[in-house]
Design a protein around this motif. Sequence first.
Motif, short mmCIF file in Angstrom:
data_model
loop_
_atom_site.label_atom_id
_atom_site.label_comp_id
_atom_site.label_asym_id
_atom_site.label_seq_id
_atom_site.Cartn_x
_atom_site.Cartn_y
_atom_site.Cartn_z
N VAL A 25 97.26 31.10 19.92
CA VAL A 25 96.13 31.91 20.35
C VAL A 25 95.58 31.32 21.65
O VAL A 25 95.35 30.11 21.74
N GLN A 26 95.41 32.15 22.67
CA GLN A 26 94.94 31.67 23.97
C GLN A 26 93.43 31.47 23.99
O GLN A 26 92.95 30.50 24.56
N THR A 27 92.69 32.38 23.39
CA THR A 27 91.23 32.27 23.32
C THR A 27 90.72 33.17 22.21
O THR A 27 91.28 34.23 21.96
N GLU A 28 89.66 32.73 21.55
CA GLU A 28 89.01 33.56 20.54
C GLU A 28 87.94 34.44 21.16
O GLU A 28 87.46 35.37 20.54
N ASP A 29 87.57 34.15 22.41
CA ASP A 29 86.54 34.90 23.12
C ASP A 29 87.12 36.26 23.53
O ASP A 29 88.02 36.35 24.36
N LEU A 30 86.60 37.33 22.93
CA LEU A 30 87.13 38.67 23.19
C LEU A 30 86.97 39.08 24.66
O LEU A 30 87.85 39.73 25.23
N TYR A 31 85.85 38.69 25.29
CA TYR A 31 85.66 39.02 26.70
C TYR A 31 86.71 38.31 27.55
O TYR A 31 87.33 38.92 28.42
N ARG A 32 86.92 37.02 27.30
CA ARG A 32 87.91 36.26 28.07
C ARG A 32 89.31 36.83 27.87
O ARG A 32 90.10 36.90 28.81
N ARG A 33 89.61 37.27 26.65
CA ARG A 33 90.91 37.88 26.36
C ARG A 33 91.09 39.15 27.19
O ARG A 33 92.16 39.38 27.76
N LYS A 34 90.04 39.98 27.29
CA LYS A 34 90.12 41.20 28.09
C LYS A 34 90.34 40.88 29.56
O LYS A 34 91.14 41.52 30.24
N VAL A 35 89.64 39.85 30.06
CA VAL A 35 89.80 39.45 31.45
C VAL A 35 91.23 38.99 31.71
O VAL A 35 91.83 39.33 32.75
N MET A 36 91.82 38.25 30.79
CA MET A 36 93.20 37.78 30.94
C MET A 36 94.18 38.96 30.99
O MET A 36 95.11 38.97 31.80
N ILE A 37 93.97 39.96 30.14
CA ILE A 37 94.84 41.14 30.13
C ILE A 37 94.68 41.93 31.42
O ILE A 37 95.66 42.35 32.04
N ASP A 38 93.43 42.14 31.84
CA ASP A 38 93.18 42.86 33.09
C ASP A 38 93.83 42.16 34.27
O ASP A 38 94.40 42.81 35.16
N ASP A 39 93.77 40.84 34.30
CA ASP A 39 94.38 40.07 35.38
C ASP A 39 95.89 40.27 35.43
O ASP A 39 96.47 40.48 36.50
N ALA A 40 96.54 40.25 34.27
CA ALA A 40 97.99 40.47 34.23
C ALA A 40 98.35 41.87 34.70
O ALA A 40 99.33 42.06 35.44
N LEU A 41 97.55 42.86 34.33
CA LEU A 41 97.82 44.23 34.75
C LEU A 41 97.61 44.42 36.25
O LEU A 41 98.36 45.15 36.89
N LYS A 42 96.61 43.75 36.82
CA LYS A 42 96.37 43.84 38.26
C LYS A 42 97.51 43.20 39.05
O LYS A 42 97.91 43.71 40.10
N ARG A 43 98.03 42.07 38.55
CA ARG A 43 99.13 41.39 39.24
C ARG A 43 100.46 42.10 39.04
O ARG A 43 101.42 41.82 39.74
N ARG A 44 100.51 43.00 38.04
CA ARG A 44 101.72 43.74 37.70
C ARG A 44 102.85 42.80 37.29
O ARG A 44 104.03 43.07 37.53
N ALA A 45 102.48 41.65 36.69
CA ALA A 45 103.48 40.69 36.22
C ALA A 45 102.90 39.85 35.09
O ALA A 45 101.70 39.58 35.07
N LEU A 46 103.77 39.47 34.16
CA LEU A 46 103.40 38.52 33.12
C LEU A 46 103.87 37.14 33.58
O LEU A 46 104.95 37.01 34.16
N MET A 47 103.08 36.14 33.30
CA MET A 47 103.46 34.77 33.63
C MET A 47 103.61 34.03 32.30
O MET A 47 102.68 33.96 31.51
N VAL A 48 104.82 33.51 32.04
CA VAL A 48 105.13 32.86 30.77
C VAL A 48 105.66 31.47 31.05
O VAL A 48 106.61 31.30 31.83
#
Length: 69
Positions: A25-48
């Motif tokens: 689990v990356q974070t339990e903070d729902l807001y932070r989780r949303k920010v992380m997803i939005d960031d990946a969608l803006k970059r148009r790439a997943l970083m693993v």
Amino acid sequence: MEKSPQRGLNIYFMDGSSARITFPVQTEDLYRRKVMIDDALKRRALMVEADGGLHFIPLDNVKYMSIFP
């Protein structure tokens, strides 16, 4: 020793191949989780980070993804 909960991601690519990734689990903070997803969608790439390296997966090559649980 208590195990941390695991999450999973199945990535299905346009060429018919797929990849399965498990991660803690990356974070339990729902807001932070949303920010992380939005960031990946803006970059148009997943970083693993896996197998000793950092991998970038362009979303343009992804047909669909399944995230669980």
